[in-house]
Structures are given as C-alpha cells and as structure tokens.
Scaffold this active site. Sequence first.
Site, PDB file in Angstrom:
ATOM      1  N   PRO A 121     -28.101  -1.295  -8.038  1.00 40.28           N
ATOM      2  CA  PRO A 121     -28.954  -0.252  -7.684  1.00 40.28           C
ATOM      3  C   PRO A 121     -30.215  -0.741  -6.757  1.00 40.28           C
ATOM      4  O   PRO A 121     -30.168  -0.076  -5.915  1.00 40.28           O
ATOM      5  CB  PRO A 121     -29.319   0.193  -9.080  1.00 40.28           C
ATOM      6  CG  PRO A 121     -28.401  -0.077 -10.131  1.00 40.28           C
ATOM      7  CD  PRO A 121     -27.858  -1.474  -9.762  1.00 40.28           C
ATOM      8  N   LEU A 122     -30.636  -1.930  -7.055  1.00 43.58           N
ATOM      9  CA  LEU A 122     -31.910  -2.379  -6.393  1.00 43.58           C
ATOM     10  C   LEU A 122     -31.507  -2.579  -4.869  1.00 43.58           C
ATOM     11  O   LEU A 122     -31.984  -2.317  -3.712  1.00 43.58           O
ATOM     12  CB  LEU A 122     -32.524  -3.414  -6.927  1.00 43.58           C
ATOM     13  CG  LEU A 122     -33.488  -4.381  -6.116  1.00 43.58           C
ATOM     14  CD1 LEU A 122     -34.765  -3.327  -5.976  1.00 43.58           C
ATOM     15  CD2 LEU A 122     -33.965  -5.601  -7.045  1.00 43.58           C
ATOM     16  N   PHE A 143     -14.583  -4.675   1.125  1.00 46.29           N
ATOM     17  CA  PHE A 143     -15.479  -3.747   0.460  1.00 46.29           C
ATOM     18  C   PHE A 143     -16.871  -4.379   1.051  1.00 46.29           C
ATOM     19  O   PHE A 143     -17.801  -5.047   0.234  1.00 46.29           O
ATOM     20  CB  PHE A 143     -15.541  -4.593  -0.952  1.00 46.29           C
ATOM     21  CG  PHE A 143     -14.105  -4.117  -1.673  1.00 46.29           C
ATOM     22  CD1 PHE A 143     -13.267  -2.842  -1.393  1.00 46.29           C
ATOM     23  CD2 PHE A 143     -13.756  -5.157  -2.691  1.00 46.29           C
ATOM     24  CE1 PHE A 143     -12.212  -2.698  -1.953  1.00 46.29           C
ATOM     25  CE2 PHE A 143     -12.488  -4.839  -3.445  1.00 46.29           C
ATOM     26  CZ  PHE A 143     -11.590  -3.693  -3.203  1.00 46.29           C
ATOM     27  N   PRO A 144     -17.255  -3.595   2.197  1.00 43.90           N
ATOM     28  CA  PRO A 144     -18.429  -3.925   2.631  1.00 43.90           C
ATOM     29  C   PRO A 144     -19.830  -3.335   1.811  1.00 43.90           C
ATOM     30  O   PRO A 144     -20.868  -3.948   1.914  1.00 43.90           O
ATOM     31  CB  PRO A 144     -18.657  -2.875   4.016  1.00 43.90           C
ATOM     32  CG  PRO A 144     -16.993  -2.762   4.373  1.00 43.90           C
ATOM     33  CD  PRO A 144     -16.392  -2.978   2.870  1.00 43.90           C
ATOM     34  N   LEU A 145     -19.430  -2.414   0.949  1.00 43.56           N
ATOM     35  CA  LEU A 145     -20.271  -1.878   0.009  1.00 43.56           C
ATOM     36  C   LEU A 145     -20.124  -2.006  -1.561  1.00 43.56           C
ATOM     37  O   LEU A 145     -20.620  -1.473  -2.361  1.00 43.56           O
ATOM     38  CB  LEU A 145     -20.699  -0.263   0.188  1.00 43.56           C
ATOM     39  CG  LEU A 145     -21.255   0.057   1.729  1.00 43.56           C
ATOM     40  CD1 LEU A 145     -21.179   1.654   1.673  1.00 43.56           C
ATOM     41  CD2 LEU A 145     -22.346  -0.648   1.725  1.00 43.56           C
ATOM     42  N   GLY A 146     -19.119  -2.986  -1.785  1.00 39.57           N
ATOM     43  CA  GLY A 146     -18.492  -3.205  -3.217  1.00 39.57           C
ATOM     44  C   GLY A 146     -19.455  -4.125  -3.712  1.00 39.57           C
ATOM     45  O   GLY A 146     -19.805  -5.124  -3.132  1.00 39.57           O
ATOM     46  N   GLY A 147     -19.931  -3.899  -5.114  1.00 40.64           N
ATOM     47  CA  GLY A 147     -20.494  -4.831  -5.944  1.00 40.64           C
ATOM     48  C   GLY A 147     -22.179  -4.933  -5.828  1.00 40.64           C
ATOM     49  O   GLY A 147     -22.652  -5.694  -6.362  1.00 40.64           O
ATOM     50  N   PHE A 148     -22.578  -3.741  -5.192  1.00 38.27           N
ATOM     51  CA  PHE A 148     -23.926  -3.722  -4.851  1.00 38.27           C
ATOM     52  C   PHE A 148     -24.776  -3.314  -6.408  1.00 38.27           C
ATOM     53  O   PHE A 148     -24.081  -2.329  -7.028  1.00 38.27           O
ATOM     54  CB  PHE A 148     -24.464  -2.571  -4.010  1.00 38.27           C
ATOM     55  CG  PHE A 148     -24.458  -3.111  -2.464  1.00 38.27           C
ATOM     56  CD1 PHE A 148     -25.499  -3.131  -1.686  1.00 38.27           C
ATOM     57  CD2 PHE A 148     -23.060  -3.662  -2.081  1.00 38.27           C
ATOM     58  CE1 PHE A 148     -25.423  -3.545  -0.467  1.00 38.27           C
ATOM     59  CE2 PHE A 148     -22.955  -4.022  -0.734  1.00 38.27           C
ATOM     60  CZ  PHE A 148     -24.260  -4.072   0.001  1.00 38.27           C
ATOM     61  N   TYR A 173       0.964  -1.124  -0.058  1.00 30.67           N
ATOM     62  CA  TYR A 173      -0.086   0.002   0.115  1.00 30.67           C
ATOM     63  C   TYR A 173       0.671   1.414   0.107  1.00 30.67           C
ATOM     64  O   TYR A 173       1.580   1.530   0.903  1.00 30.67           O
ATOM     65  CB  TYR A 173      -0.841   0.018   1.353  1.00 30.67           C
ATOM     66  CG  TYR A 173      -2.020  -1.178   1.423  1.00 30.67           C
ATOM     67  CD1 TYR A 173      -2.349  -1.870   0.068  1.00 30.67           C
ATOM     68  CD2 TYR A 173      -2.618  -1.334   2.608  1.00 30.67           C
ATOM     69  CE1 TYR A 173      -3.332  -2.796   0.414  1.00 30.67           C
ATOM     70  CE2 TYR A 173      -3.375  -2.483   2.676  1.00 30.67           C
ATOM     71  CZ  TYR A 173      -3.971  -3.054   1.352  1.00 30.67           C
ATOM     72  OH  TYR A 173      -4.660  -3.923   1.526  1.00 30.67           O
TER      73      TYR A 173
END
Length: 294
Positions: free
Chosen positions: A220-221, A213-218, A63
């Site tokens: 729209p629905l 990635f807690p919000l990755g790949g969501f 990183y």
Amino acid sequence: MNTIDQSGHFRLGSREVRRMGYGAMQLAGPGVFGPPRDRAAALAVLRMAVESGVNHIDTSDFYGPHITNQIIHEALHPYRDDWVIVTKVGARRGTDASWIPALSREDLTQAVHDNLRHLGLDVLEVVNLRSMWGIHEPNEGSLEEPLSVLAELQQQGLIRHIGLSNVTPQQVTDGRRICDIVCVQNHYNLAHRHDDPLIQQLAQDGIAYAPFFPLGGFSPLQSTALSSVATELGATPMQVALAWLLQRSPNLVLIPGTSSVEHLRQNLAASELKLSDEVIARLDAVTTKVASNN
C-alpha cells in the site's frame, strides 16, 4: 518521430526491437483461459499496436490455450518483416484452467509445433523456456534436460533463439552453458527488485531482460507513493511504472499487456514520459524503506 521510438531500441537475438513492446496474455479470456469476451476488441488492440510502431510481441500457445496465438494470426498475418514474436513453452493448461508443467521431450516438441501452426510461422524467432519449479515465482532446479531439447529443435531450424522465463540467476548461468540465451523474462518492477544484480550482468553481456507485472506485488505504501508521483506528473500509475522501467536499464524491453485500445494508448505514451532524478530517487527510497522493514 514515432511516439514509442522514444523508448529506445535494444537487440533481441539477431533483431533490434523497440523497447516498448506488447504482451498478448490478456487477449484470452478471464484467467488467461478460454476465448475473450470481445474478440473484435482483441483484434483491434493488436492492429493498433502495429500501427503505433510496436514490433515486439510476447505470447504463448498455452494462453487460452491456443486462443491468443490464433487471434494474433487472424489480426496480423502475414507479419511485417520487422516484427519479433516471442513465445513460451514449458506449461500446459488443465481443463480446470490450472497451470501444469509440460517439460518432457514430447511436451516441448509438441508445444513448438503448436506455436508454429497457430502463429502461421515456419520458424519461431525466440522461444522462452518457462521454468515450472515454481508456478508463481522462480525456484532452484535443473533446466538442463528441457533446455537441451530446445537446443536440438533450434539445430533443426524450428527455433532461431532461446530465452528463459521465471528463473533464478543460477539457472541463467547454468542455461548459458547449454546454449546461447538471448533474453530473460521475470517478475520485476519498482517494488519487486530481486533481479537488480542479474539485470546489471545481462546488460553488460548485451542480453535483453523482459520484466512482467509492472504493478505486481506493490505494498500500500509503494502504491500510494507511485500514485502521488503520477498525479504530480499528470500521468497514470502504470505510465510512471513503465517509465521507471525504461530508465532503469537500457536492456529492459517492456511487454505491458491490455485488452483495451485506450489502455494500450496510455501504456505506449509512457515512452514519452521522462522521470527526473529527483522523482526516481523518491520512488527508489520508498522501495528501500519498505524492503528494510520486511
């Protein structure tokens, strides 16, 4: 009681950690490359994490490269006795910020020594081998050779425990035949649940699973459903996503990352958010519906 004590505890290697941890990736510059825009802010986030009770941090010397570990050292060294730092090897960064596999004996040995030097440690508590058969998602391929190198470095006393990252269930099974695996770190969240059977198996075996990635790949629905629940609960979508993970399985140890003190506070507050069975059923139903339509 400390706020994040409500997240619970789980054993990571030979140490017990609070399940709400911190991921340091975002402390580097844009694209996880180069220095941060505000180094003082990065230092403040780390110190706030410690003051808030976090005792599990995820990092890597690629990183930046090197930047994140150097910031951790500046902010927190000498480290508290109850702190567990988990790092990763298996990749390096090109001058164009590309991600390049680095799985040879020489690469892995150098990476371990770089992590030790930049973190200011004599032994690395946990080192995850990141599979590079797939850059952005797991792909099948043998990890026997690089994992055997880490096992040798473990025998030399440079590594205490070994984990795996970006891996398939078969690679986990194969890896456990080579050495003890204390954790698996993969992409997993409400919308990305391919690892459900793996998580169940690891939980039965007392092995930690660190979702990223807690919000990755969501879709729209899914994002809409999550936002609706968050509004009803007076929380942020990220807090709901983290709370769902904490209630999903007791072996999940979370490593949400941020470079903002305010966002850090919000993330840690998710430890106090308890989702009702009805809310969890609503969120799970959206996931199932989207999956069946794909």
